[in-house]
Design a protein around this motif. Structure first.
Motif, PDB file in Angstrom:
ATOM      1  N   UNK A   7       0.829  -1.206   0.000  1.00 42.80           N
ATOM      2  CA  UNK A   7       0.000   0.000   0.000  1.00 42.80           C
ATOM      3  C   UNK A   7       0.864   1.257   0.000  1.00 42.80           C
ATOM      4  N   UNK A   8       2.100   1.152   0.459  1.00 44.12           N
ATOM      5  CA  UNK A   8       3.010   2.287   0.402  1.00 44.12           C
ATOM      6  C   UNK A   8       3.019   3.146   1.635  1.00 44.12           C
ATOM      7  N   UNK A   9       2.702   2.567   2.798  1.00 46.56           N
ATOM      8  CA  UNK A   9       2.755   3.341   4.038  1.00 46.56           C
ATOM      9  C   UNK A   9       4.170   3.849   4.264  1.00 46.56           C
ATOM     10  N   UNK A  10       4.284   5.126   4.567  1.00 49.15           N
ATOM     11  CA  UNK A  10       5.589   5.749   4.755  1.00 49.15           C
ATOM     12  C   UNK A  10       5.819   6.056   6.221  1.00 49.15           C
ATOM     13  N   UNK A  11       7.094   6.026   6.606  1.00 46.88           N
ATOM     14  CA  UNK A  11       7.449   6.355   7.978  1.00 46.88           C
ATOM     15  C   UNK A  11       8.200   5.216   8.632  1.00 46.88           C
ATOM     16  N   UNK A  12       8.990   5.574   9.632  1.00 42.81           N
ATOM     17  CA  UNK A  12       9.828   4.593  10.314  1.00 42.81           C
ATOM     18  C   UNK A  12       9.208   4.112  11.617  1.00 42.81           C
ATOM     19  N   UNK A  13       8.007   4.617  11.930  1.00 40.16           N
ATOM     20  CA  UNK A  13       7.376   4.243  13.193  1.00 40.16           C
ATOM     21  C   UNK A  13       6.965   2.781  13.153  1.00 40.16           C
ATOM     22  N   UNK A  14       7.509   1.989  14.040  1.00 41.58           N
ATOM     23  CA  UNK A  14       7.177   0.559  14.093  1.00 41.58           C
ATOM     24  C   UNK A  14       7.258   0.098  15.539  1.00 41.58           C
ATOM     25  N   UNK A  15       6.303  -0.682  15.978  1.00 43.91           N
ATOM     26  CA  UNK A  15       6.294  -1.122  17.372  1.00 43.91           C
ATOM     27  C   UNK A  15       7.274  -2.263  17.609  1.00 43.91           C
ATOM     28  N   UNK A  56     -16.165   3.335 -19.589  1.00 44.27           N
ATOM     29  CA  UNK A  56     -15.132   2.435 -19.082  1.00 44.27           C
ATOM     30  C   UNK A  56     -13.793   3.131 -18.935  1.00 44.27           C
ATOM     31  N   UNK A  57     -13.496   4.058 -19.884  1.00 44.56           N
ATOM     32  CA  UNK A  57     -12.239   4.805 -19.817  1.00 44.56           C
ATOM     33  C   UNK A  57     -12.178   5.668 -18.568  1.00 44.56           C
ATOM     34  N   UNK A  58     -13.316   6.137 -18.100  1.00 47.14           N
ATOM     35  CA  UNK A  58     -13.350   6.935 -16.869  1.00 47.14           C
ATOM     36  C   UNK A  58     -13.387   6.056 -15.625  1.00 47.14           C
ATOM     37  N   UNK A  59     -14.063   4.903 -15.729  1.00 47.63           N
ATOM     38  CA  UNK A  59     -14.229   4.054 -14.557  1.00 47.63           C
ATOM     39  C   UNK A  59     -12.950   3.297 -14.184  1.00 47.63           C
ATOM     40  N   UNK A  60     -12.109   2.996 -15.160  1.00 47.40           N
ATOM     41  CA  UNK A  60     -10.869   2.273 -14.844  1.00 47.40           C
ATOM     42  C   UNK A  60      -9.969   3.088 -13.910  1.00 47.40           C
ATOM     43  N   UNK A  61      -9.627   4.346 -14.235  1.00 46.33           N
ATOM     44  CA  UNK A  61      -8.836   5.120 -13.251  1.00 46.33           C
ATOM     45  C   UNK A  61      -9.597   5.384 -11.963  1.00 46.33           C
ATOM     46  N   UNK A  62     -10.928   5.530 -12.034  1.00 42.06           N
ATOM     47  CA  UNK A  62     -11.700   5.724 -10.811  1.00 42.06           C
ATOM     48  C   UNK A  62     -11.590   4.506  -9.893  1.00 42.06           C
ATOM     49  N   UNK A  63     -11.503   3.326 -10.485  1.00 43.78           N
ATOM     50  CA  UNK A  63     -11.331   2.107  -9.691  1.00 43.78           C
ATOM     51  C   UNK A  63     -10.016   2.139  -8.939  1.00 43.78           C
ATOM     52  N   UNK A  64      -8.953   2.574  -9.615  1.00 48.61           N
ATOM     53  CA  UNK A  64      -7.653   2.648  -8.946  1.00 48.61           C
ATOM     54  C   UNK A  64      -7.627   3.756  -7.881  1.00 48.61           C
ATOM     55  N   UNK A  65      -8.320   4.858  -8.146  1.00 51.10           N
ATOM     56  CA  UNK A  65      -8.404   5.910  -7.132  1.00 51.10           C
ATOM     57  C   UNK A  65      -9.166   5.413  -5.908  1.00 51.10           C
ATOM     58  N   UNK A  66     -10.231   4.657  -6.142  1.00 52.47           N
ATOM     59  CA  UNK A  66     -10.962   4.068  -5.023  1.00 52.47           C
ATOM     60  C   UNK A  66     -10.065   3.122  -4.237  1.00 52.47           C
ATOM     61  N   UNK A  67      -9.262   2.337  -4.949  1.00 53.75           N
ATOM     62  CA  UNK A  67      -8.339   1.423  -4.272  1.00 53.75           C
ATOM     63  C   UNK A  67      -7.344   2.190  -3.406  1.00 53.75           C
ATOM     64  N   UNK A  68      -6.822   3.300  -3.933  1.00 50.63           N
ATOM     65  CA  UNK A  68      -5.866   4.098  -3.155  1.00 50.63           C
ATOM     66  C   UNK A  68      -6.527   4.725  -1.928  1.00 50.63           C
ATOM     67  N   UNK A  69      -7.773   5.164  -2.069  1.00 52.42           N
ATOM     68  CA  UNK A  69      -8.483   5.738  -0.918  1.00 52.42           C
ATOM     69  C   UNK A  69      -8.735   4.678   0.148  1.00 52.42           C
ATOM     70  N   UNK A  70      -9.107   3.476  -0.266  1.00 50.59           N
ATOM     71  CA  UNK A  70      -9.302   2.390   0.696  1.00 50.59           C
ATOM     72  C   UNK A  70      -7.979   2.007   1.353  1.00 50.59           C
ATOM     73  N   UNK A  71      -6.902   2.067   0.568  1.00 54.92           N
ATOM     74  CA  UNK A  71      -5.585   1.791   1.133  1.00 54.92           C
ATOM     75  C   UNK A  71      -5.189   2.828   2.168  1.00 54.92           C
TER      76      UNK A  71
END
Length: 217
Positions: free
Chosen positions: A83-91, A188-203
């Motif tokens: 998902x690409x979480x950034x930062x060095x904070x780790x327990x 479909x051309x609009x929904x494909x990038x929207x799907x990836x944007x939704x995935x990034x928001x959920x991530x």
């Protein structure tokens, strides 16, 4: 440095983002990981509580709570890798302490042990939701995107019957199948990038949840 979400790409730039595809992979795998985590949490809790009155319950509880902490660290590494979480904070994997009893007491008293357990209980319903949203969105968007090609192949006499212009029972779609296919392709051309944007928001939401339940106490 706290664990943060990475920056969001542009609308069509998301198609060239490697993180969008790895986040999508994480969300598609989330139902399987959610089933595993939920089963581990429920089984471990049941065994620990059921054997609490016996001396055997102590090592079972210690193994279960230690396994919970181990899974939490593994989940954080998975979020950072996919998902690409950034930062060095780790327990720390286990609380500090001298001797088995001191560490076990610290493990039970550490709020992060129980918030991690809550995270894994939530992972199953979230995983089912993520998987359903991503599979449905990908199926619809790719089907619409391929509609012009299906219409073209049908017009050329290939794969006759693959493209149906009956969209919701509107008769005009039969009168204008080429226009219908073109509009489906644009959608479909609009929904494909929207799907990836939704995935990034959920991530990003999953990173936020992990930051509050797996990292912070």
């Amino acid at each position: 440095m706290p664990m943060l979400s990475p920056p969001h790409p542009g609308f069509f730039g998301v198609l060239a983002s490697r993180r969008a595809y790895t986040t999508l992979l994480y969300l598609l795998l989330s139902m399987a990981t959610g089933i595993f985590a939920f089963t581990f949490a429920v089984t471990g809790l049941s065994l620990s509580l059921g054997l609490a009155i016996l001396i055997l319950g102590i090592p079972v509880m210690a193994a279960f709570l230690g396994g919970t902490r181990l899974l939490s660290v593994g989940e954080l590494h998975l979020l950072k890798a996919l998902v690409g979480a950034e930062g060095s904070e780790a327990p720390h994997l286990l609380p500090r302490g001298e001797g088995f009893w001191a560490r076990l007491k610290a493990l039970v008293a550490d709020p992060r042990t129980w918030t991690s357990l809550l995270y894994f209980l939530l992972l199953l319903p979230l995983g089912i939701l993520y998987f359903t949203l991503m599979v449905t969105s990908l199926s619809v968007s790719l089907s619409l995107l391929l509609a012009p090609f299906a219409r073209l192949f049908e017009a050329m006499g290939w794969f006759r019957g693959w493209f149906s212009a009956d969209l919701g029972g509107f008769g005009w779609t039969f009168l204008h199948p080429n226009l219908t296919a073109f509009l489906c392709g644009l959608a479909g051309l609009a929904l494909v990038p929207l799907t990836f944007h939704l995935a990034l928001l959920l991530g990003r939401f999953q990173i936020w949840l992990a930051r509050h339940l797996l990292v912070r106490t």
